[in-house]
Design a protein around this motif. Sequence first.
Motif, mmCIF file in Angstrom:
data_model
loop_
_atom_site.group_PDB
_atom_site.id
_atom_site.type_symbol
_atom_site.label_atom_id
_atom_site.label_comp_id
_atom_site.label_asym_id
_atom_site.label_seq_id
_atom_site.Cartn_x
_atom_site.Cartn_y
_atom_site.Cartn_z
ATOM 1 N N LEU A 21 0.807 -1.212 0.000
ATOM 2 C CA LEU A 21 0.000 0.000 0.000
ATOM 3 C C LEU A 21 0.840 1.262 0.000
ATOM 4 O O LEU A 21 0.503 2.261 -0.643
ATOM 5 C CB LEU A 21 -0.935 0.014 1.214
ATOM 6 N N PHE A 22 1.954 1.238 0.745
ATOM 7 C CA PHE A 22 2.727 2.464 0.941
ATOM 8 C C PHE A 22 4.123 2.397 0.330
ATOM 9 O O PHE A 22 4.989 3.219 0.654
ATOM 10 C CB PHE A 22 2.833 2.762 2.443
ATOM 11 N N ASN A 23 4.350 1.422 -0.569
ATOM 12 C CA ASN A 23 5.627 1.321 -1.301
ATOM 13 C C ASN A 23 6.828 1.307 -0.363
ATOM 14 O O ASN A 23 7.820 2.025 -0.575
ATOM 15 C CB ASN A 23 5.766 2.481 -2.299
ATOM 16 N N LEU A 24 6.768 0.490 0.669
ATOM 17 C CA LEU A 24 7.878 0.400 1.624
ATOM 18 C C LEU A 24 8.856 -0.664 1.140
ATOM 19 O O LEU A 24 8.815 -1.825 1.556
ATOM 20 C CB LEU A 24 7.343 0.060 3.016
ATOM 21 N N GLU A 25 9.740 -0.259 0.237
ATOM 22 C CA GLU A 25 10.663 -1.216 -0.372
ATOM 23 C C GLU A 25 12.052 -1.165 0.237
ATOM 24 O O GLU A 25 12.854 -2.080 0.033
ATOM 25 C CB GLU A 25 10.753 -0.964 -1.877
ATOM 26 N N GLU A 26 12.387 -0.111 0.971
ATOM 27 C CA GLU A 26 13.706 -0.025 1.577
ATOM 28 C C GLU A 26 13.832 -1.058 2.697
ATOM 29 O O GLU A 26 12.953 -1.159 3.551
ATOM 30 C CB GLU A 26 13.947 1.375 2.143
ATOM 31 N N PRO A 27 14.913 -1.847 2.715
ATOM 32 C CA PRO A 27 15.077 -2.889 3.738
ATOM 33 C C PRO A 27 15.031 -2.334 5.169
ATOM 34 O O PRO A 27 14.471 -2.971 6.063
ATOM 35 C CB PRO A 27 16.453 -3.485 3.419
ATOM 36 N N LYS A 28 15.605 -1.147 5.379
ATOM 37 C CA LYS A 28 15.638 -0.585 6.727
ATOM 38 C C LYS A 28 14.224 -0.256 7.200
ATOM 39 O O LYS A 28 13.848 -0.590 8.339
ATOM 40 C CB LYS A 28 16.513 0.669 6.746
ATOM 41 N N ARG A 29 13.431 0.378 6.352
ATOM 42 C CA ARG A 29 12.058 0.712 6.730
ATOM 43 C C ARG A 29 11.225 -0.547 6.937
ATOM 44 O O ARG A 29 10.400 -0.623 7.858
ATOM 45 C CB ARG A 29 11.421 1.593 5.655
ATOM 46 N N THR A 30 11.441 -1.537 6.068
ATOM 47 C CA THR A 30 10.711 -2.798 6.207
ATOM 48 C C THR A 30 11.045 -3.480 7.521
ATOM 49 O O THR A 30 10.168 -4.015 8.208
ATOM 50 C CB THR A 30 11.027 -3.728 5.025
ATOM 51 N N PHE A 31 12.310 -3.454 7.893
ATOM 52 C CA PHE A 31 12.732 -4.083 9.142
ATOM 53 C C PHE A 31 12.104 -3.385 10.347
ATOM 54 O O PHE A 31 11.612 -4.040 11.269
ATOM 55 C CB PHE A 31 14.257 -4.055 9.255
ATOM 56 N N VAL A 32 12.138 -2.063 10.336
ATOM 57 C CA VAL A 32 11.549 -1.307 11.453
ATOM 58 C C VAL A 32 10.052 -1.572 11.545
ATOM 59 O O VAL A 32 9.508 -1.792 12.638
ATOM 60 C CB VAL A 32 11.829 0.204 11.285
#
Length: 356
Positions: A87-98
Motif C-alpha cells: 500500500l505504501f511502497n515500503l521497499e527499503e530494507p531498513k524501513r521494512t525491518f523497522v
Amino acid sequence: MPDYTFARIVQDFLNALTLGSLYALIALGYTMVYGIIRLINFAHGEIFMLGSYFAFYAMTLTPMHWGLAMLTTVLLGGTVLLVLRSLFNLEEPKRTFVLALLIFGGTFFLLAFRHLGWIEALLLSMLATGVAGVLLEAVAYRPLRGAPRESMLITAIAASFFLQNMGQLLFGPRVRGFNAETVLNQPRSFAIGEETVYFTGILIVVPAVTAVLLFVLNLFVTRTRLGKAMRATAQDAEVAQMMGVNVNQVIALTFFIGSILAAAAGVMYSIRFGQIHPLMGLMPGIKAFTAAVIGGIGSLPGAVLGGLLLGFIEIYVVSLFPTLSAYKDVFAFVLLILILLFRPSGLVGEDLTEKV
C-alpha cells in the motif's frame, strides 16, 4: 405531546448524534469506493461485522498462551506487513525491518501479556479489518476490473452473502453479548431543571471518535501525495495512470481506509448495543448505503451529512410517534425514494449526468 420536555429533546439529541455518526462512518466506505471505481461494495456491511468480531475476540481471548500468541502474530503480522508494504511502497530494507519489528513485537506483546481494553481492541480491529478489506478487493474485485460494471455489482452481492455465511460458520449463528467492561458502559446523568438526562460514555465517545477520524481522513485526502493520487484516480483513472499513478495501489488503499472506518463503527456499535452476530452488518450497511445516496454518493461531506440526517430522523420520529417504532427502518427508504425522485445526485452530490 405535553410530555416531550427539553430533557427528552437533549436525550434524543445524544442518541441521534451517536447513531448518525455510526452511519456516517460506514457510509464513508461506500462513497469512497464508489468515487474511485464506481462500485457499490455491498459487502461493506460484512466488513463492519468482521471489525466487531475481531475486537470481541481480542478482548475475550487475551492474554493468550505464548505459543498461540506467537502463531497468531506470525499469521496476522505477516499478512499486515505484506499489505502495508504494497500500500505504501515500503521497499527499503531498513524501513521494512523497522515496520516488521513494530508489527510483530507490538502484536505479540498485546496478545501474550495484555488483557486488551476497548481502545487497544479497537486499534487492532481497525488494522485487521483494513487488511481484510484489501484482500476482499484483491480476490473478488480486481480480477473483474475490466469487466462490465454489472459483473462487479453481482460479485459484490455474492461477496456479501459469502461473508455472511462464512461468519455463521466460523463464529456461530447465535447472538453473543458484547459486554465490554469499560467506562463507556457506566451510566451517567446530569440534571436539566427538575429532570434528569441519562446517558453512557459511548454516546459522547462515538461522535468524538468519528470527528477525529473524519479530520484525519480529510487531511490525508487533501494534503498527502497518496490522497492526491486518490482524487486524481476518482476524476479520471486512465489519465491518472498515464501520469504515473499506480491505480491498483490507490484502489487497494481506498478499500483499506474504508474498512478501517467500518471497523471503528462496528466496534462502537457493538459497545453501544451490547451484542454481535454474523448478520449484524446487514441493516446498518443498507442504511449507511442509503445515507451515502441521500448525501450524494461519491461525496465525503455528503456521506457524513446523510448519515447524521438519517440518524436524527430515525430517533426523533420514533420518539415523537412511539406507535411507529416498529416501522423505524422504513423511514430511511422513504427518504431515499424522495431524494431519488427530486434530487437524484443527493443533497450535496455533483450532477453526474453525461452530456453527449
